[in-house]
Every structure is written in structure tokens, then in C-alpha cells.
Design a protein around this motif. Structure first.
Motif, PDB file in Angstrom:
ATOM      1  N   SER A   1       0.820  -1.216   0.000  1.00 57.51           N
ATOM      2  CA  SER A   1       0.000   0.000   0.000  1.00 57.51           C
ATOM      3  C   SER A   1       0.852   1.264   0.000  1.00 57.51           C
ATOM      4  CB  SER A   1      -0.942   0.000   1.205  1.00 57.51           C
ATOM      5  OG  SER A   1      -0.258  -0.364   2.391  1.00 57.51           O
TER       6      SER A   1
ATOM      7  N   MET B   1       0.402   6.081   3.989  1.00 58.88           N
ATOM      8  CA  MET B   1      -0.344   5.751   5.193  1.00 58.88           C
ATOM      9  C   MET B   1       0.585   5.507   6.379  1.00 58.88           C
ATOM     10  SD  MET B   1      -3.455   6.159   4.660  1.00 58.88           S
ATOM     11  CE  MET B   1      -4.509   6.452   3.249  1.00 58.88           C
TER      12      MET B   1
ATOM     13  N   TYR C   1       3.344   7.178   6.967  1.00 66.24           N
ATOM     14  CA  TYR C   1       3.682   8.507   7.474  1.00 66.24           C
ATOM     15  C   TYR C   1       2.478   9.154   8.163  1.00 66.24           C
ATOM     16  CZ  TYR C   1       7.965   8.131   4.726  1.00 66.24           C
ATOM     17  OH  TYR C   1       9.171   7.724   4.218  1.00 66.24           O
ATOM     18  N   ALA C   2       1.272   8.881   7.645  1.00 67.96           N
ATOM     19  CA  ALA C   2       0.063   9.415   8.288  1.00 67.96           C
ATOM     20  C   ALA C   2      -0.097   8.816   9.682  1.00 67.96           C
ATOM     21  CB  ALA C   2      -1.164   9.119   7.435  1.00 67.96           C
ATOM     22  N   TYR C   3       0.167   7.512   9.805  1.00 72.18           N
ATOM     23  CA  TYR C   3       0.109   6.861  11.120  1.00 72.18           C
ATOM     24  C   TYR C   3       1.128   7.483  12.065  1.00 72.18           C
ATOM     25  CZ  TYR C   3       0.537   3.239  14.688  1.00 72.18           C
ATOM     26  OH  TYR C   3       0.589   2.574  15.897  1.00 72.18           O
TER      27      TYR C   3
ATOM     28  N   ALA D   1      -7.049   9.499  13.268  1.00 73.49           N
ATOM     29  CA  ALA D   1      -6.335   9.570  11.987  1.00 73.49           C
ATOM     30  C   ALA D   1      -5.316   8.441  11.873  1.00 73.49           C
ATOM     31  CB  ALA D   1      -5.650  10.928  11.849  1.00 73.49           C
ATOM     32  N   ALA D   2      -4.604   8.147  12.974  1.00 66.74           N
ATOM     33  CA  ALA D   2      -3.603   7.087  12.943  1.00 66.74           C
ATOM     34  C   ALA D   2      -4.250   5.724  12.717  1.00 66.74           C
ATOM     35  CB  ALA D   2      -2.804   7.092  14.246  1.00 66.74           C
TER      36      ALA D   2
ATOM     37  N   ALA E   1      -5.349   5.378   9.112  1.00 59.31           N
ATOM     38  CA  ALA E   1      -4.228   5.125   8.215  1.00 59.31           C
ATOM     39  C   ALA E   1      -3.781   3.667   8.292  1.00 59.31           C
ATOM     40  CB  ALA E   1      -3.060   6.055   8.566  1.00 59.31           C
TER      41      ALA E   1
ATOM     42  N   ALA F   1      -4.037   0.953   5.167  1.00 61.81           N
ATOM     43  CA  ALA F   1      -2.796   0.326   4.719  1.00 61.81           C
ATOM     44  C   ALA F   1      -2.905  -1.191   4.754  1.00 61.81           C
ATOM     45  CB  ALA F   1      -1.632   0.798   5.589  1.00 61.81           C
TER      46      ALA F   1
END
Length: 258
Positions: free
Chosen positions: A110, A114, A116-118, A171-172, A175, A179
Motif C-alpha cells: 500500500s 499511510m 507517514y500518516a500513522y 487519523a492514525a 491510516a 494500509a
């Protein structure tokens, strides 16, 4: 591809291994294992601090008087100071725990976005969800003769921050779920994505802590706190278990991640 000769084994046999010269040589996984074992050690210490020392798990009641809030800090001042001073020393373990999750998320098909978003969501969430309550409670016990109204403010602000820090973690978890669902390398099982979605549900339902002083939606309530804590415990146990499995299954000769 080129043939790279390897030294003869001690039994006298010979062999060769095929290696792509464009790929750096493998560095082994000792560093990954080192980071992995820090994760359960950190969360074990985290549990001792929050349950046994700082007394914020389970959270003290929100529907109490100012004098009772002052008494809380007075009765538990020593253990709060010991516990939260220890937390400030080891809180970097949260970054290490997030780092190994991101490391394995970047191995997913993936991609890295995601991951980096996590990392960003968990890093930002640690400030109001962990450090702020520690600092506020340490301030409250530093000068116990403060005005009771000030101590009550520190009490409310610390616990509302701790239980009510929602959006960053949501948000984490989002993500991570996306993923895992898009991954074809099967780094983590798909059902872990759905547990992560339940984590989001518990965060959304905890919004009511900011308006409820008693009942299931208060910061110590069965829905806002206990349901979320149980699901978080299941999620965290699964993450640690599958981090270990992912580290075991990672090829030793896997090229360093970009």
C-alpha cells in the motif's frame, strides 16, 4: 544479476549466492529485534505508571467537589510525582513503538503515505494524550497550597486531555486500517484493520466526556473509558504479536527501505 562467490563452509562444500549488485548488502535484523523488544517493555512500564502510581487508570471521578480534587492530589502526591517523572524519562519509548509499526507498514504494497500518516497522528496525539496530563498533575503536586480552584482546573484539564484526545489517534487508526486492507504482502492480518476501525468508533464515542460529568459517557464511564480501554488492549496485544511475526518473516536479505 551476478554470481557472488561465498567462502567454503567448514564441511568442505562449496556454493554461490545470487545477488543484485544494485541492492545494498543485507544488514541483518538485530536492530529491528532490539526495537521490537523495547515495545512490550515500554507498555508494561506505561501500565505500571498509569495504574499503580499516577492513579489515572481508571480515572478518578469527574463528579466530585473541589475539596475532593484537592484531596486527590494530596493523597497521591508522592506516587504521582514518582510515576509521571518516570514517564517523562521513558516516554520516548512511544516513538520507538510507533517507529517499528511504521517500518513494517512501509513494507506493505500500500506504500508509504499511510505509514507517514500513522506516524504523524500518533506523534501529535502523544502530546495531549500522555504528556499534558503528566505535566499538569506534576504542577498540581509541585505546589499543593495553590488555590483550590486552580487545582480543580488542573484536575479537569489533565483528565479531559488524557481521555478526550481523539482526532489524532483516529487519523492514525484510519491510516493503519487502510494500509492493511490495501496490502498484498500480508504483513498484518486483515482482521487487525477492523479492530483498528473499532478503535476509531471508541474515539468518536468518547467525545461526550467534554459534556458528561457522570454516567456511561463521562471520562470514567463504561463507554467513554472502559469500552475504549478494552478494545485498545486487544488492539495493542495484537499489534505486538504481529510485529513479532512480521519481524520473524522479514527476509534477512531485504534491501533497506527508502
Amino acid at each position: 544479476m551476478t554470481e557472488v562467490a561465498t567462502p567454503a563452509p567448514v564441511d568442505g562444500t562449496h556454493g554461490t549466492e545470487t545477488r543484485d549488485p544494485a541492492r545494498p548488502p543485507a544488514a541483518g535484523k538485530r536492530d529491528v529485534w532490539l526495537v521490537f523488544w523495547i515495545v512490550p517493555a515500554f507498555y508494561a512500564a506505561f501500565g505500571v505508571i498509569f495504574f499503580a502510581l499516577a492513579r489515572v487508570m481508571p480515572p478518578p471521578r469527574p463528579d466530585i467537589t473541589q475539596s475532593q480534587m484537592v484531596d486527590f492530589f494530596s493523597q497521591h502526591a508522592t506516587t504521582i510525582q514518582i510515576g509521571f517523572c518516570a514517564l517523562i524519562l521513558i516516554v520516548g519509548g512511544a516513538g520507538i513503538a510507533n517507529g517499528i509499526v511504521v517500518f513494517h507498514m512501509k513494507r506493505m504494497t500500500s506504500g508509504s503515505v499511510m505509514a507517514y500518516a500513522y506516524m504523524g497522528g500518533m506523534a501529535v496525539g502523544a502530546l495531549p494524550g500522555c504528556l499534558l496530563v503528566a505535566c499538569l498533575f506534576l504542577v498540581a503536586t509541585f505546589r499543593p497550597d495553590r488555590d483550590p480552584e486552580q487545582l480543580a482546573l488542573l484536575y479537569d484539564l489533565g483528565l479531559l486531555s488524557y481521555v478526550g484526545s481523539l482526532g489524532c489517534f483516529t487519523a492514525a487508526y484510519f491510516a493503519m486500517a487502510v494500509a492493511i486492507l490495501y496490502d498484498r504482502n500480508e504483513i498484518f492480518p486483515k482482521w487487525l484493520a477492523y479492530v483498528s476501525v473499532w478503535q476509531i468508533v471508541t474515539e468518536v464515542m468518547a467525545v461526550a466526556v467534554f459534556v458528561s460529568k457522570a454516567g456511561a459517557f463521562a471520562w470514567n464511564g463504561s463507554i467513554s473509558f472502559w469500552m475504549g480501554t478494552v478494545i485498545f488492549g486487544v488492539w495493542l496485544s495484537a499489534v505486538i504479536m504481529f510485529l513479532k511475526k512480521a519481524t520473524q518473516n522479514q527476509p534477512v536479505d531485504e534491501a533497506p527501505l527508502p
